[in-house]
Structures are given as C-alpha cells and as structure tokens.
Write a protein that holds these residues in place. Structure first.
Motif, PDB file in Angstrom:
ATOM      1  N   TYR A 177     -73.805 -44.264 -48.805  1.00  0.00           N
ATOM      2  CA  TYR A 177     -72.595 -43.457 -48.701  1.00  0.00           C
ATOM      3  C   TYR A 177     -71.836 -43.905 -47.462  1.00  0.00           C
ATOM      4  O   TYR A 177     -72.395 -43.919 -46.363  1.00  0.00           O
ATOM      5  N   LEU A 178     -70.570 -44.258 -47.628  1.00  0.00           N
ATOM      6  CA  LEU A 178     -69.747 -44.688 -46.505  1.00  0.00           C
ATOM      7  C   LEU A 178     -68.850 -43.535 -46.074  1.00  0.00           C
ATOM      8  O   LEU A 178     -68.038 -43.049 -46.860  1.00  0.00           O
ATOM      9  N   LEU A 179     -69.021 -43.113 -44.827  1.00  0.00           N
ATOM     10  CA  LEU A 179     -68.222 -42.027 -44.271  1.00  0.00           C
ATOM     11  C   LEU A 179     -67.316 -42.597 -43.182  1.00  0.00           C
ATOM     12  O   LEU A 179     -67.788 -43.231 -42.238  1.00  0.00           O
ATOM     13  N   GLU A 180     -66.006 -42.369 -43.339  1.00  0.00           N
ATOM     14  CA  GLU A 180     -65.016 -42.874 -42.392  1.00  0.00           C
ATOM     15  C   GLU A 180     -64.268 -41.713 -41.756  1.00  0.00           C
ATOM     16  O   GLU A 180     -63.784 -40.820 -42.455  1.00  0.00           O
ATOM     17  N   GLY A 181     -64.184 -41.722 -40.434  1.00  0.00           N
ATOM     18  CA  GLY A 181     -63.480 -40.671 -39.714  1.00  0.00           C
ATOM     19  C   GLY A 181     -63.757 -40.771 -38.233  1.00  0.00           C
ATOM     20  O   GLY A 181     -64.685 -41.480 -37.810  1.00  0.00           O
ATOM     21  N   ALA A 182     -62.963 -40.091 -37.434  1.00  0.00           N
ATOM     22  CA  ALA A 182     -63.128 -40.086 -35.974  1.00  0.00           C
ATOM     23  C   ALA A 182     -63.109 -41.497 -35.402  1.00  0.00           C
ATOM     24  O   ALA A 182     -63.749 -41.780 -34.397  1.00  0.00           O
ATOM     25  N   SER A 187     -66.667 -54.416 -45.451  1.00  0.00           N
ATOM     26  CA  SER A 187     -66.959 -55.468 -44.487  1.00  0.00           C
ATOM     27  C   SER A 187     -67.944 -54.950 -43.443  1.00  0.00           C
ATOM     28  O   SER A 187     -67.700 -53.920 -42.804  1.00  0.00           O
ATOM     29  N   VAL A 188     -69.063 -55.665 -43.284  1.00  0.00           N
ATOM     30  CA  VAL A 188     -70.084 -55.191 -42.342  1.00  0.00           C
ATOM     31  C   VAL A 188     -69.586 -55.222 -40.897  1.00  0.00           C
ATOM     32  O   VAL A 188     -70.077 -54.477 -40.045  1.00  0.00           O
ATOM     33  N   GLU A 189     -68.578 -56.073 -40.617  1.00  0.00           N
ATOM     34  CA  GLU A 189     -68.047 -56.142 -39.256  1.00  0.00           C
ATOM     35  C   GLU A 189     -67.359 -54.838 -38.858  1.00  0.00           C
ATOM     36  O   GLU A 189     -67.186 -54.558 -37.671  1.00  0.00           O
ATOM     37  N   THR A 190     -66.972 -54.051 -39.854  1.00  0.00           N
ATOM     38  CA  THR A 190     -66.267 -52.794 -39.560  1.00  0.00           C
ATOM     39  C   THR A 190     -67.212 -51.599 -39.480  1.00  0.00           C
ATOM     40  O   THR A 190     -66.773 -50.488 -39.171  1.00  0.00           O
ATOM     41  N   LEU A 191     -68.497 -51.800 -39.765  1.00  0.00           N
ATOM     42  CA  LEU A 191     -69.465 -50.704 -39.704  1.00  0.00           C
ATOM     43  C   LEU A 191     -69.874 -50.442 -38.248  1.00  0.00           C
ATOM     44  O   LEU A 191     -70.165 -51.378 -37.507  1.00  0.00           O
ATOM     45  N   ASP A 192     -69.926 -49.173 -37.874  1.00  0.00           N
ATOM     46  CA  ASP A 192     -70.328 -48.811 -36.517  1.00  0.00           C
ATOM     47  C   ASP A 192     -71.773 -48.327 -36.434  1.00  0.00           C
ATOM     48  O   ASP A 192     -72.397 -48.425 -35.381  1.00  0.00           O
ATOM     49  N   ALA A 193     -72.301 -47.776 -37.527  1.00  0.00           N
ATOM     50  CA  ALA A 193     -73.666 -47.254 -37.502  1.00  0.00           C
ATOM     51  C   ALA A 193     -74.184 -47.093 -38.923  1.00  0.00           C
ATOM     52  O   ALA A 193     -73.413 -46.932 -39.877  1.00  0.00           O
ATOM     53  N   VAL A 194     -75.508 -47.126 -39.029  1.00  0.00           N
ATOM     54  CA  VAL A 194     -76.215 -46.777 -40.264  1.00  0.00           C
ATOM     55  C   VAL A 194     -77.185 -45.652 -39.916  1.00  0.00           C
ATOM     56  O   VAL A 194     -77.845 -45.704 -38.872  1.00  0.00           O
ATOM     57  N   ILE A 195     -77.245 -44.634 -40.771  1.00  0.00           N
ATOM     58  CA  ILE A 195     -78.197 -43.533 -40.590  1.00  0.00           C
ATOM     59  C   ILE A 195     -79.049 -43.444 -41.844  1.00  0.00           C
ATOM     60  O   ILE A 195     -78.515 -43.338 -42.956  1.00  0.00           O
ATOM     61  N   LEU A 196     -80.359 -43.496 -41.683  1.00  0.00           N
ATOM     62  CA  LEU A 196     -81.269 -43.426 -42.827  1.00  0.00           C
ATOM     63  C   LEU A 196     -81.790 -42.009 -43.020  1.00  0.00           C
ATOM     64  O   LEU A 196     -82.139 -41.330 -42.051  1.00  0.00           O
ATOM     65  N   THR A 197     -81.871 -41.573 -44.288  1.00  0.00           N
ATOM     66  CA  THR A 197     -82.553 -40.317 -44.574  1.00  0.00           C
ATOM     67  C   THR A 197     -84.060 -40.529 -44.616  1.00  0.00           C
ATOM     68  O   THR A 197     -84.818 -39.694 -44.129  1.00  0.00           O
ATOM     69  N   HIS A 198     -84.513 -41.642 -45.208  1.00  0.00           N
ATOM     70  CA  HIS A 198     -85.949 -41.950 -45.209  1.00  0.00           C
ATOM     71  C   HIS A 198     -86.164 -43.403 -45.590  1.00  0.00           C
ATOM     72  O   HIS A 198     -85.204 -44.148 -45.829  1.00  0.00           O
ATOM     73  N   VAL A 229     -80.334 -57.321 -46.150  1.00  0.00           N
ATOM     74  CA  VAL A 229     -79.126 -57.998 -46.639  1.00  0.00           C
ATOM     75  C   VAL A 229     -77.970 -57.716 -45.688  1.00  0.00           C
ATOM     76  O   VAL A 229     -77.185 -58.606 -45.336  1.00  0.00           O
ATOM     77  N   LEU A 230     -77.862 -56.472 -45.244  1.00  0.00           N
ATOM     78  CA  LEU A 230     -76.809 -56.085 -44.315  1.00  0.00           C
ATOM     79  C   LEU A 230     -76.909 -56.906 -43.029  1.00  0.00           C
ATOM     80  O   LEU A 230     -75.893 -57.379 -42.503  1.00  0.00           O
ATOM     81  N   ALA A 231     -78.114 -57.072 -42.532  1.00  0.00           N
ATOM     82  CA  ALA A 231     -78.311 -57.852 -41.303  1.00  0.00           C
ATOM     83  C   ALA A 231     -77.969 -59.320 -41.532  1.00  0.00           C
ATOM     84  O   ALA A 231     -77.353 -59.961 -40.668  1.00  0.00           O
ATOM     85  N   ARG A 232     -78.353 -59.844 -42.694  1.00  0.00           N
ATOM     86  CA  ARG A 232     -78.043 -61.243 -42.998  1.00  0.00           C
ATOM     87  C   ARG A 232     -76.531 -61.465 -43.090  1.00  0.00           C
ATOM     88  O   ARG A 232     -76.017 -62.527 -42.757  1.00  0.00           O
ATOM     89  N   MET A 233     -75.805 -60.415 -43.506  1.00  0.00           N
ATOM     90  CA  MET A 233     -74.350 -60.496 -43.624  1.00  0.00           C
ATOM     91  C   MET A 233     -73.652 -60.330 -42.286  1.00  0.00           C
ATOM     92  O   MET A 233     -72.428 -60.432 -42.208  1.00  0.00           O
ATOM     93  N   GLY A 234     -74.418 -60.042 -41.225  1.00  0.00           N
ATOM     94  CA  GLY A 234     -73.824 -60.000 -39.901  1.00  0.00           C
ATOM     95  C   GLY A 234     -73.808 -58.655 -39.215  1.00  0.00           C
ATOM     96  O   GLY A 234     -73.291 -58.540 -38.094  1.00  0.00           O
TER      97      GLY A 234
END
Length: 462
Positions: free
Chosen positions: A17-22, A50-61, A72-77
């Motif tokens: 889920y991608l959440l954008e705000g603040a 684009s992974v370059e625009t992601l600021d954080a990932v939060i895992l539920t489990h 894959v996300l890490a391999r993409m940068g």
C-alpha cells in the motif's frame, strides 16, 4: 493525501500500500504475489512507483506475501529505512534469506532439468539482494511512536497472527490511517490476541476469512485422529506447513499429544531449515506469545530437525509410520515438493493441509482433491488421503474481525477491505456495513484514492 493499492486486492497475496502525504511517500508492506500465474507475473513487472521517491517502508509482519518483495526493491535502488517490530526484523533475517535461496535453487533446478520456458531461468532476486535490504531494517517497539517527517509518524500495535505481527497506525496531515495487517485469533494457543486501535479516520482491514467462521473443533483431537488412522496402516503423514507460526503450533500440539500418550511414539521430522531457525526464536521473544519457557523448549525437541538436502532425501526414502512437516504451507515450493512426489501416490499415506490455500496453488488443488498435481514439470498422482484442518488458521475469521473493529470509538470516514479473495472481501464489506453502518469499499488493483481532510488531535494516537 493519497492511498494506492499496489497489492492484496482481490487476492490474499502481494500486500503493498502506497501512502502519500505530509511531503513523503511510505510503502506499507512489500510482499510477493503468489498463486495463479497472472498474479506471479506481477512480481516481474515494473513497480508502479519510482523507488527513488520512496521515503520509508513499514512492515506489518514477515510473511513473504508481506515482505518478500523487499530484495527486489533494494535491487531497484531503494536505500531508505524498513521499519518493523523486533520480532518481524528477526524473522525477516531468516525468511528473506531462505526465500532468496529458494529463488536461486528453483532457477538452477529449472535450468538443469530444462522445464522452464525461459532460457536461462533467472531468480527473481538473489541472496545478495536479500542481504542488502536486511541492513536497512529498523526494529521498533510496540506502542512506541516513530517520527517519519514533521507531520507524519506511526506506531505498531500487536496483531497476533505470527511472531512480531503488527497493525500499523499512521498520523499524517492531522489524520489517522490504520492498516490491520493480518489479524490473529483471540484464542490462539500461542500468540497473544490482537490489539485494535482506538480510532482511525481511514482503515484498511484484511478479509482472508471474511466469509467464514472457524469451526469450534479441537485441532489436537483432529490431529490425533489423523495420526491414529494413518499409523494403523503404516502410513506417513505429510504436513505442508508455513515455517512461521503454523509449524510451531503443529509442534506444540504434537508435544502435547506425545506427553499425554495420545500419539504413538513414531518419528517426527521437521524438514525446513527456515522453520528450524524460526522455532528457536520463540525462546528469544517470550513476551510476544503465551508459551512458557518449558513449552517453548518442547517445540524444539519434539521433532528431529532435518538440516541438509541429503538428510531430506533420507527422509523421503523412509517408510512409515512417521510424520514429515515441511514447507511451504500452500505447497508452492520448498522441500515438501520432494516429499509429495515420494508419498502422495501411496493410498496408505495422508497429506494434512493445515491452513488457508490460495487459489491457483498446489495446496488448493490438493484441497479440491485433484487426481494429480504438477511438480517440477511432471504430474504426480495423488492417492494419499487429503485432510484439511481449518481450525488451525492463524487468521481471524469474520466474527473475530468484527470484534476487533467493534473496539473503535468512532466510525472511520472510509474503510477499505483488502487481502481477501473477491467473495471473502465482499462478504466482509457487507457485514461491516450491516453491523456498523460504516462507509465500506473493496478496492481494485492499482486503484488510487484521495483521502479528504479529517482533522484529529495527535494525542488520539500518542
């Protein structure tokens, strides 16, 4: 503020889920798609952000359908933080390495035996990719606020389900957005019950069992009956099991059955290096579950741990009576495939399915009593008896989900029902609307929704 559903819509896999705000973009969960081919192909498609625009990932489990896309996300940068509970962080260290190893092994096996349509077959990601992203994990305590930006923060609430599982509650632009994650059961024999948030302006809730109630049957008694009948004929009980949570629960029940004399003293083999490592973690995270120290030790001793491939082959060459527990829970890969090739064709044996079987998986085919299943490019006849024990589910049923929802002090502005097959998600939507009269909807894949302003006080969260 905008929420985009990149997975776990109209299916139970691929949670993202991608959440954008603040002024930031946060990905809640980063899971692999499993099941039917059209779902699995999504893992290979470019991520619609684009992974370059992601600021954080939060895992539920740490289950792979919630964390398995991280390499894959890490391999993409992606080089930002991956926030998770300490239990989830420890489990990811085991599960992502194991997943990467399986990806590499399956690609190598396909190339060696020539059953892949791609030449050469390539893994989705490698062990190096997994090691890279594991360095980005940031362990967090439950109920402790974590700041993401000037107007954005979050906290984790215990969700039950498996070790480390959490619901995520975000404060962003004066709004509360809650993600249930996978909810556990209130009477789980091992995990503590899930803790709901007091309030959320927007809520994303899972619906794996949104159309079902778990039977009130005793899984110990059901396992006892399966073992007794199968051992009487000298058969083998093969249990495809999730390495995290389900395997430890099965081991706990077997320990109880053996201790009380309700199970013959036959050998029990745990053939999953990942499950072996996970079982050891239960002694390090005693505060997160109900087991005593002695009970946590018992689940590590009741089975012979099968570590190497040669030892696994020796188990497949044995004859019953015995119990073989091996990954994976939906029979999508791992060593259980080799055991099924050896034991599924024999009518004296039993294959015990002990959890949810997603559409398109071999587990679902077995549950539907398919006469054969395809393993490593060939069809294996299934003459063994198939048993399903749904009472072992680590997911809340719809009654338990409604109980979790009922603790909220105010109705959310919008509720999104995800992580369920279409019938289950729609059934839960209908029940929420009928019971609580909340605005409720079932989003579709890649749907993006704008979240209107709904001011709250930060004290409501922290």
């Amino acid at each position: 503020m905008k929420l985009t559903f990149l997975g776990a819509t109209e299916t139970v896999t691929g949670s993202k889920y991608l959440l954008e705000g603040a002024g930031i973009r946060v990905l809640i969960d980063c899971g692999l798609f499993e099941g039917t081919k059209n779902l699995r192909l999504r893992n290979w498609a470019p991520l619609p952000v684009s992974v370059e625009t992601l600021d954080a990932v939060i895992l539920t489990h740490a289950h792979i359908d919630h964390s398995g896309y991280l390499p894959v996300l890490a391999r993409m940068g992606y080089r930002g933080p991956v926030y998770a509970s300490s239990g989830t962080a420890d489990l990811c260290g085991i599960m992502l390495r194991d997943s990467a190893k399986l990806q590499e092994e399956e690609a190598e096996f396909a190339n060696r035996h020539g059953y892949s349509k791609h030449h050469p077959a390539l893994p989705l990601y490698t062990l190096d990719d997994a090691e890279r992203v594991l360095k980005q994990l940031v362990p967090c305590d439950f109920n402790e606020p974590v700041k993401l930006a000037e107007h954005a923060s979050f906290r984790l609430l215990p969700a039950g389900h498996i070790l480390g599982a959490a619901s995520v509650v975000l404060y962003m632009n004066e709004k509360l957005i809650a993600f249930s994650g996978d909810l556990g059961r209130y009477a789980d024999p091992i995990m503590r019950e899930p803790m709901p948030p007091m309030h959320a302006d927007y809520l994303v809730v899972e619906s794996t069992y949104g159309d079902r109630l778990h039977p009130a049957s005793d899984p110990t008694t059901e396992l006892e009956a399966i073992f007794t009948r199968t051992f009487k004929h000298g058969g083998v009980v093969v249990i495809p099991s999730f390495a995290v949570g389900r395997t430890q629960e099965i081991l706990h029940y077997i320990a109880v059955l053996k201790e009380t004399g309700r199970m013959a003293n036959v050998p029990v083999f745990l053939d999953s290096p990942m499950a072996i490592a996970v079982t050891d973690l239960y002694r390090r995270h005693l505060r997160e579950h109900r087991l005593t120290m002695s009970q946590a030790a018992a689940i590590s001793k009741v089975a012979t741990m099968v570590g190497t491939v040669d030892q696994s082959k020796e188990v497949s060459a044995r004859r019953g009576p015995m119990v073989v527990i091996a990954g994976s829970g939906m029979v999508t890969g791992g060593r259980v495939l080799h055991h099924l090739k050896a034991f599924a064709p024999d009518a004296r044996n039993t294959i015990a399915l002990v959890g949810y079987q997603a559409a398109g998986t071999r587990g679902a085919a077995l549950e539907a009593h398919a006469p054969s299943i395809k393993i490593h490019g060939e069809y294996v006849p299934v003459r063994a008896k198939i048993e399903s024990i749904s009472s072992l589910s680590a997911h809340a049923d719809y009654d338990e989900i409604l109980r979790w929802l009922s603790s909220m002090s105010m109705p959310p502005t919008r509720t999104f029902v995800t992580h369920g097959e279409p019938a289950a998600a729609d059934a839960l939507r209908r029940r929420i609307e009928e019971k609580f009269h909340w605005p409720c909807e079932v989003p579709t894949y890649l749907e993006a929704v704008d979240l209107a302003e709904a001011p709250v006080h930060e004290q409501a969260l922290f």
